[in-house]
Design a protein around this motif. Structure first.
Motif, short mmCIF file in Angstrom:
data_model
loop_
_atom_site.label_atom_id
_atom_site.label_comp_id
_atom_site.label_asym_id
_atom_site.label_seq_id
_atom_site.Cartn_x
_atom_site.Cartn_y
_atom_site.Cartn_z
N SER A 275 0.84 -1.19 0.00
CA SER A 275 0.00 0.00 0.00
C SER A 275 0.88 1.25 0.00
O SER A 275 1.54 1.54 0.99
N PRO A 276 0.89 1.98 -1.12
CA PRO A 276 0.19 1.70 -2.39
C PRO A 276 0.84 0.55 -3.15
O PRO A 276 1.99 0.21 -2.89
N ALA A 277 0.09 -0.03 -4.08
CA ALA A 277 0.66 -1.07 -4.93
C ALA A 277 1.87 -0.50 -5.67
O ALA A 277 1.83 0.62 -6.16
N LEU A 278 2.95 -1.28 -5.71
CA LEU A 278 4.24 -0.76 -6.14
C LEU A 278 4.45 -0.85 -7.65
O LEU A 278 4.31 -1.92 -8.26
N THR A 279 4.80 0.29 -8.25
CA THR A 279 5.32 0.29 -9.62
C THR A 279 6.72 -0.32 -9.58
O THR A 279 7.54 0.05 -8.74
N THR A 280 7.02 -1.24 -10.49
CA THR A 280 8.28 -1.97 -10.37
C THR A 280 8.71 -2.56 -11.71
O THR A 280 7.89 -2.75 -12.61
N VAL A 281 9.99 -2.82 -11.83
CA VAL A 281 10.55 -3.49 -13.01
C VAL A 281 10.38 -4.99 -12.83
O VAL A 281 10.86 -5.56 -11.86
N ASP A 282 9.68 -5.61 -13.77
CA ASP A 282 9.43 -7.05 -13.69
C ASP A 282 10.66 -7.82 -14.16
O ASP A 282 11.14 -7.64 -15.27
N MET A 283 11.16 -8.69 -13.28
CA MET A 283 12.32 -9.53 -13.60
C MET A 283 11.83 -10.97 -13.81
O MET A 283 11.15 -11.54 -12.93
N PRO A 284 12.15 -11.61 -14.94
CA PRO A 284 11.65 -12.95 -15.25
C PRO A 284 12.41 -14.03 -14.46
O PRO A 284 13.19 -14.81 -15.02
N VAL A 285 12.16 -14.07 -13.15
CA VAL A 285 12.99 -14.92 -12.29
C VAL A 285 12.76 -16.41 -12.53
O VAL A 285 13.72 -17.20 -12.47
N ALA A 286 11.52 -16.83 -12.78
CA ALA A 286 11.28 -18.25 -13.01
C ALA A 286 11.98 -18.72 -14.28
O ALA A 286 12.62 -19.78 -14.30
N LEU A 311 17.53 -12.25 -20.75
CA LEU A 311 16.07 -12.28 -20.69
C LEU A 311 15.51 -10.86 -20.62
O LEU A 311 16.07 -9.99 -19.95
N GLU A 312 14.40 -10.64 -21.28
CA GLU A 312 13.79 -9.32 -21.31
C GLU A 312 13.09 -8.98 -19.99
O GLU A 312 12.59 -9.86 -19.30
N THR A 313 13.07 -7.70 -19.67
CA THR A 313 12.34 -7.20 -18.51
C THR A 313 11.28 -6.21 -19.00
O THR A 313 11.25 -5.84 -20.16
N SER A 314 10.41 -5.81 -18.08
CA SER A 314 9.37 -4.84 -18.44
C SER A 314 9.02 -4.02 -17.20
O SER A 314 9.42 -4.35 -16.08
N LEU A 315 8.29 -2.94 -17.41
CA LEU A 315 7.86 -2.08 -16.30
C LEU A 315 6.38 -2.33 -16.02
O LEU A 315 5.56 -2.28 -16.94
N VAL A 316 6.06 -2.59 -14.76
CA VAL A 316 4.67 -2.77 -14.34
C VAL A 316 4.26 -1.52 -13.57
O VAL A 316 4.79 -1.26 -12.48
N VAL A 317 3.36 -0.75 -14.13
CA VAL A 317 2.94 0.52 -13.51
C VAL A 317 1.75 0.27 -12.61
O VAL A 317 0.72 -0.26 -13.04
N ARG A 318 1.92 0.68 -11.33
CA ARG A 318 0.83 0.55 -10.37
C ARG A 318 0.58 1.92 -9.72
O ARG A 318 0.59 2.94 -10.42
#
Length: 329
Positions: A275-286, A311-318
């Motif tokens: 709280s608040p939900a976090l904007t973050t860089v998604d890392m393809p860990v699996a 591996l590619e990463t992306s941004l998750v906007v929250r």
């Protein structure tokens, strides 16, 4: 009478050597053939004698997986994926935690060397020189470290960081704090280079605060320092640091994102529930965990074989990012 490998070969309609490879070197067997062998083994109740196989192949059937901090939510999905991939190749996994200590990391690798066929180092804290030396003693794969002559899986955090910077700049932020992680962390260096490039392109001022422990406490400890810079946004080394910063900021009466926009790195499973939900860089860990096991077994099968996967990463906007608050008349 106990079920033997010859019984499995007869029922599955293949040669005994194919059954052996299906259990010891699955990647060398056609997937349909291996599925038939495994089905026959299950039907007959056959279980391979791992001790005998180790004697005949000089392999243990075990892999090591060493992480910096198993309590960090970044690591469990990677461990789970790597373990499942190893199990599919009929390997067992020994998991060890270094507690962010390079000395412990080196000790664990050396102690594991005779018990495993190879090891994966996730976000290692050792120097490149020491890792290269250890790679002469045991097949190694490193995750998130680029090292000549040693196989590696890289999650492109630089690209994710550039997207994070573009997001903040697009919102109107011109003073941004970058909270660094451990001094030897490859991720920290990639984030630093990516933020420099984007800052130069857009006339943004970067305030660097670090190195810092990659923990919630690491984020809490620097909030006053962050506020003193006058920055309106923060890019943290990882989600844990971001969580610590957000919670301490709230204790000081600062709102996120009202007073301070915050972006993490990892997209750990708790990021969406904070709280608040976090904007973050998604890392393809699996995907990184599975890829590391595949690279390691390739190296085990072909001594000296190395490779690198990016591996590619992306941004998750929250909800933790917004335009900066307008002050003054």
């Amino acid at each position: 009478m106990p079920v033997t490998i010859r019984d499995v070969a007869k029922v599955s309609g293949v040669h005994v050597s194919t059954v052996s490879r299906a259990f010891s070197a699955a990647h060398l067997v056609n997937p349909d053939t291996r599925a038939r062998v495994l089905a026959a083994a299950e039907e007959l109740g056959y279980r391979p004698n791992r001790a005998a196989r180790a004697l005949s192949t000089s392999r243990t059937g075990n892999l090591g997986l060493i992480v910096a901090d198993i309590a960090n939510p970044f690591f469990p999905p990677l461990l789970k994926a790597a373990q499942a991939q190893a199990r599919a190749r009929d390997y067992h996994v020994f998991i060890a935690d270094t507690d962010e200590q390079a000395r412990v990391e080196e000790e664990l690798i050396r102690s594991m060397a005779k018990q495993v066929d190879g090891a994966v180092l996730v976000a290692p804290r050792l120097t490149n020189r020491v890792i290269a030396e250890l790679a002469q003693e045991i097949p190694l794969v490193v995750i998130n470290r680029r090292l000549r002559g040693v196989s590696g899986v890289l999650m492109d955090v630089g690209a994710g960081t550039r997207r994070a910077m573009e997001h903040l700049i697009g919102l109107g932020h011109r003073e941004i704090v970058v909270l660094g992680g451990p001094a030897r962390a490859w991720t920290s260096g990639e984030i630093e280079r990516a933020t420099e490039h984007r800052a130069e392109d857009h006339g943004v001022r970067i305030h660097r605060v670090g190195p810092n422990p990659p923990t919630e406490e690491g984020g809490r400890a620097v909030v006053e320092q962050v506020v003193a810079t006058g920055a309106t946004a923060v890019l943290a080394h990882n989600d844990l640091v971001a969580f610590g910063l957000v919670r301490r900021a709230a204790e000081l009466g600062l709102g996120v994102p009202g007073d301070l926009s915050v972006i993490g790195v990892d997209n750990s499973h708790v990021a969406r529930y904070s709280s608040p939900a976090l904007t973050t860089v998604d890392m393809p860990v699996a995907e990184a965990g599975r890829g590391a096991v595949d690279l390691l077994l390739r190296s085990v099968d072909a001594a000296g074989s190395t490779g690198t996967v990016t591996l590619e990463t992306s941004l998750v906007v929250r909800d933790s990012t917004a335009p900066p608050r307008i002050t003054g008349a």
